[in-house]
Design an enzyme around this catalytic site. Sequence first.
Site, mmCIF file in Angstrom:
data_model
loop_
_atom_site.group_PDB
_atom_site.id
_atom_site.type_symbol
_atom_site.label_atom_id
_atom_site.label_comp_id
_atom_site.label_asym_id
_atom_site.label_seq_id
_atom_site.Cartn_x
_atom_site.Cartn_y
_atom_site.Cartn_z
ATOM 1 N N ASN A 90 55.581 -29.885 122.446
ATOM 2 C CA ASN A 90 56.995 -30.271 122.507
ATOM 3 C C ASN A 90 57.284 -31.387 123.510
ATOM 4 O O ASN A 90 58.245 -32.133 123.335
ATOM 5 C CB ASN A 90 57.810 -29.008 122.858
ATOM 6 N N TYR A 157 58.044 -45.328 120.451
ATOM 7 C CA TYR A 157 58.357 -43.889 120.413
ATOM 8 C C TYR A 157 58.216 -43.368 118.971
ATOM 9 O O TYR A 157 57.481 -42.400 118.711
ATOM 10 C CB TYR A 157 59.780 -43.666 120.934
ATOM 11 N N THR A 159 56.698 -44.692 116.478
ATOM 12 C CA THR A 159 55.325 -44.840 115.979
ATOM 13 C C THR A 159 54.428 -43.747 116.543
ATOM 14 O O THR A 159 53.558 -43.211 115.836
ATOM 15 C CB THR A 159 54.780 -46.233 116.371
ATOM 16 N N LYS A 161 55.313 -40.764 117.291
ATOM 17 C CA LYS A 161 55.645 -39.513 116.604
ATOM 18 C C LYS A 161 55.051 -39.495 115.190
ATOM 19 O O LYS A 161 54.618 -38.454 114.704
ATOM 20 C CB LYS A 161 57.168 -39.321 116.562
HETATM 21 N N1 LIG Z 1 66.801 -34.465 121.843
HETATM 22 C C1 LIG Z 1 66.668 -35.044 120.659
HETATM 23 O O1 LIG Z 1 67.654 -35.488 120.045
HETATM 24 C C2 LIG Z 1 65.317 -35.189 120.040
HETATM 25 C C3 LIG Z 1 65.251 -35.792 118.782
HETATM 26 C C4 LIG Z 1 64.009 -35.943 118.173
HETATM 27 C C5 LIG Z 1 62.870 -35.485 118.796
HETATM 28 N N2 LIG Z 1 62.968 -34.901 120.046
HETATM 29 C C6 LIG Z 1 61.720 -34.454 120.662
HETATM 30 O O2 LIG Z 1 61.876 -33.117 121.108
HETATM 31 C C7 LIG Z 1 61.042 -32.879 122.247
HETATM 32 C C8 LIG Z 1 61.846 -32.268 123.371
HETATM 33 O O3 LIG Z 1 62.917 -33.153 123.684
HETATM 34 P P1 LIG Z 1 64.152 -32.771 124.631
HETATM 35 O O4 LIG Z 1 65.342 -33.399 124.013
HETATM 36 O O5 LIG Z 1 64.165 -31.318 124.944
HETATM 37 O O6 LIG Z 1 63.773 -33.643 125.908
HETATM 38 P P2 LIG Z 1 63.969 -33.396 127.471
HETATM 39 O O7 LIG Z 1 65.069 -32.404 127.708
HETATM 40 O O8 LIG Z 1 64.086 -34.763 128.050
HETATM 41 O O9 LIG Z 1 62.564 -32.751 127.898
HETATM 42 C C9 LIG Z 1 61.379 -33.465 127.867
HETATM 43 C C10 LIG Z 1 60.241 -32.567 128.299
HETATM 44 O O10 LIG Z 1 59.013 -33.330 128.261
HETATM 45 C C11 LIG Z 1 58.380 -33.239 129.522
HETATM 46 N N3 LIG Z 1 57.738 -34.500 129.869
HETATM 47 C C12 LIG Z 1 58.265 -35.748 129.858
HETATM 48 N N4 LIG Z 1 57.381 -36.633 130.354
HETATM 49 C C13 LIG Z 1 56.268 -35.928 130.675
HETATM 50 C C14 LIG Z 1 55.017 -36.268 131.266
HETATM 51 N N5 LIG Z 1 54.706 -37.507 131.650
HETATM 52 N N6 LIG Z 1 54.108 -35.294 131.460
HETATM 53 C C15 LIG Z 1 54.395 -34.007 131.110
HETATM 54 N N7 LIG Z 1 55.561 -33.622 130.576
HETATM 55 C C16 LIG Z 1 56.500 -34.570 130.366
HETATM 56 C C17 LIG Z 1 59.483 -32.945 130.544
HETATM 57 O O11 LIG Z 1 58.919 -32.272 131.678
HETATM 58 P P3 LIG Z 1 59.602 -32.319 133.167
HETATM 59 O O12 LIG Z 1 61.088 -32.320 132.961
HETATM 60 O O13 LIG Z 1 59.090 -31.089 133.826
HETATM 61 O O14 LIG Z 1 59.117 -33.586 133.810
HETATM 62 C C18 LIG Z 1 60.412 -32.049 129.714
HETATM 63 O O15 LIG Z 1 59.956 -30.715 129.800
HETATM 64 C C19 LIG Z 1 60.425 -34.246 122.606
HETATM 65 O O16 LIG Z 1 59.131 -34.332 122.059
HETATM 66 C C20 LIG Z 1 61.354 -35.240 121.914
HETATM 67 O O17 LIG Z 1 60.671 -36.437 121.591
HETATM 68 C C21 LIG Z 1 64.161 -34.761 120.681
#
Ligand SMILES: NC(=O)c1ccc[n+]([C@@H]2O[C@H](COP(=O)([O-])OP(=O)(O)OC[C@H]3O[C@@H](n4cnc5c(N)ncnc54)[C@H](OP(=O)(O)O)[C@@H]3O)[C@@H](O)[C@H]2O)c1
Length: 246
Positions: A90, A157, A159, A161
């Site tokens: 995730n 980003y 790409t 995914k």
């Molecule tokens: N929100 C959306 O609309 C959306 C849409 C499409 C896809 N997604 C995907 O859903 C997933 C979760 O997104 P979210 O919205 O919950 O994002 P978020 O709240 O920003 O959380 C991102 C998570 O990734 C971890 N992370 C980021 N950089 C990292 C690194 N360098 N090393 C290890 N961990 C890292 C963060 O850990 P720390 O905080 O502990 O640093 C956090 O736990 C992601 O893969 C995102 O691409 C989200």
Amino acid sequence: MGNKGSKGTVLITGATGDIGRAIATRFAGGGWNIICHYFSSKERAVALKSIIEKYKVNCALFRANLLSERQLSVFISRLKKINIDSLINNAGTCVGHKHFDRLTVRDITSTFMVNTFAPTLLAAAVFKRMKARRFGRVVNISSIAAKYGSSSHSIHYGTSKLALEGLTKTLAREGAKHNVLVNTIRPGVINTKFHKKFPKDMKKRVKLIPLRKIGTPADIADMAYCLGSEKNNFITNEIITISGGE
Ligand SMILES: NC(=O)c1ccc[n+]([C@@H]2O[C@H](COP(=O)([O-])OP(=O)(O)OC[C@H]3O[C@@H](n4cnc5c(N)ncnc54)[C@H](OP(=O)(O)O)[C@@H]3O)[C@@H](O)[C@H]2O)c1
């Protein structure tokens, strides 16, 4: 993680994010032991552990910066000693949110490191034991950006995914004969702090969504549980888009 009454152990990367936290609590509610991976949000990780433990399941916190090859390899060597029944890839990010004509090699490789390379190596690390134990579930969290392409400020980003979805296909084929089921979830716009890091005109964005609203972390968590737990018996190699009709 020796809780005999538990249904299994799930590793959730990026458990400190909004979607990750919802997935972790969903699995805890279902009686699973949880390994929460995090990077910078230690306080959120500690708070999440105490919420999870209220469900009378075990919770371990593993810290690793997935941008660091060294930290990733330490993380993987710790995992090799544990039976992981389910992996939810995730954690995700976009390093260098800028027009593609200004992107650097480092922006692209860093984004791929977290979104694609780390999930690939983590899946490979847990796969061997899953196959031997004839049970495994892997869920890769992709993005609607893999379906339509990203904006001009996040092409790397989208790409990364899309490449993650390629991983799903190969692992699913390989896992099928061993009861290891592998699927992708493609979230659309979900209400999380991700959008604070990469701001956009939300009103305009919502108009593109047929249901005219954004999703919640629970929308993703429910599907992650459905695909990534014992509930899933017959779904593999699928991409489920959760995007309000986009
Ligand atoms: N929100 C959306 O609309 C959306 C849409 C499409 C896809 N997604 C995907 O859903 C997933 C979760 O997104 P979210 O919205 O919950 O994002 P978020 O709240 O920003 O959380 C991102 C998570 O990734 C971890 N992370 C980021 N950089 C990292 C690194 N360098 N090393 C290890 N961990 C890292 C963060 O850990 P720390 O905080 O502990 O640093 C956090 O736990 C992601 O893969 C995102 O691409 C989200």
